[in-house]
Design a protein around this motif. Sequence first.
Motif, short mmCIF file in Angstrom:
data_model
loop_
_atom_site.label_atom_id
_atom_site.label_comp_id
_atom_site.label_asym_id
_atom_site.label_seq_id
_atom_site.Cartn_x
_atom_site.Cartn_y
_atom_site.Cartn_z
N LEU A 13 0.83 -1.21 0.00
CA LEU A 13 0.00 0.00 0.00
C LEU A 13 0.87 1.26 0.00
O LEU A 13 0.59 2.22 -0.73
N GLY A 14 1.91 1.26 0.81
CA GLY A 14 2.82 2.41 0.84
C GLY A 14 3.53 2.60 -0.48
O GLY A 14 3.63 3.73 -0.99
N ALA A 15 4.01 1.51 -1.06
CA ALA A 15 4.71 1.59 -2.34
C ALA A 15 3.78 2.09 -3.44
O ALA A 15 4.18 2.92 -4.28
N SER A 16 2.54 1.64 -3.42
CA SER A 16 1.60 2.08 -4.46
C SER A 16 1.25 3.56 -4.29
O SER A 16 1.13 4.30 -5.27
N LEU A 17 1.11 4.01 -3.06
CA LEU A 17 0.83 5.42 -2.79
C LEU A 17 1.97 6.31 -3.28
O LEU A 17 1.75 7.30 -3.99
N ILE A 18 3.18 5.94 -2.94
CA ILE A 18 4.34 6.73 -3.36
C ILE A 18 4.55 6.63 -4.87
O ILE A 18 4.85 7.62 -5.54
N GLY A 19 4.36 5.44 -5.43
CA GLY A 19 4.47 5.27 -6.89
C GLY A 19 3.50 6.17 -7.63
O GLY A 19 3.85 6.79 -8.64
N GLY A 20 2.27 6.25 -7.14
CA GLY A 20 1.28 7.12 -7.77
C GLY A 20 1.64 8.59 -7.65
O GLY A 20 1.44 9.37 -8.59
N THR A 21 2.17 8.97 -6.50
CA THR A 21 2.60 10.36 -6.31
C THR A 21 3.71 10.71 -7.31
O THR A 21 3.65 11.74 -7.98
N PHE A 22 4.70 9.84 -7.41
CA PHE A 22 5.80 10.10 -8.33
C PHE A 22 5.34 10.04 -9.79
O PHE A 22 5.80 10.80 -10.63
N PHE A 23 4.42 9.14 -10.09
CA PHE A 23 3.84 9.04 -11.43
C PHE A 23 3.20 10.37 -11.83
O PHE A 23 3.38 10.86 -12.94
N ALA A 24 2.44 10.95 -10.90
CA ALA A 24 1.78 12.23 -11.18
C ALA A 24 2.81 13.31 -11.49
O ALA A 24 2.63 14.09 -12.45
#
Length: 155
Positions: A13-24
């Motif tokens: 969950l943490g990795a997906s949250l950070i991945g989405g932030t960086f993706f944006a």
Amino acid sequence: MNWIDILSIVVALGASLIGGTFFAFSNFVMPGFARQPPASGIATMNAINVTVLNAGFLGAFMGTAILGLALVLAVLVAGGSPWAAAGALVYVIGTFGVTMAINVPMNNRLAKFDAESAQGAAYWSSYLWDWTRWNSIRSGAAMLATLLLMLSLMR
């Protein structure tokens, strides 16, 4: 479901949250900055680099890295899926490690320039390209970590 599985879910969950932030950032924040005059982009990025140092972001970003290291240790000591350990390591190295080794030093250098200066504008043009490329690598690492952690739970 055991405690290592629960830890794997939390790290995913943490990795997906950070991945989405960086993706944006790679996909529309930085390209938006590139459409602005350099002084505006520099000033805004410097402001973001200050405001990102908050409990919410740092808790998710650093907490995921810390829990990821705990997950690797747990898999090694107590047993568990090698996919979970691999996912955690991908996050720690590819997301947290790249941030600390590359993106943060670039941000620190950007902060030293006067946003209105010719030197700042010159650095800004290379910063946009290089920072976004490395940010995309961080994002990809976080997404790959999420995938590996999800695979570890599919048994």
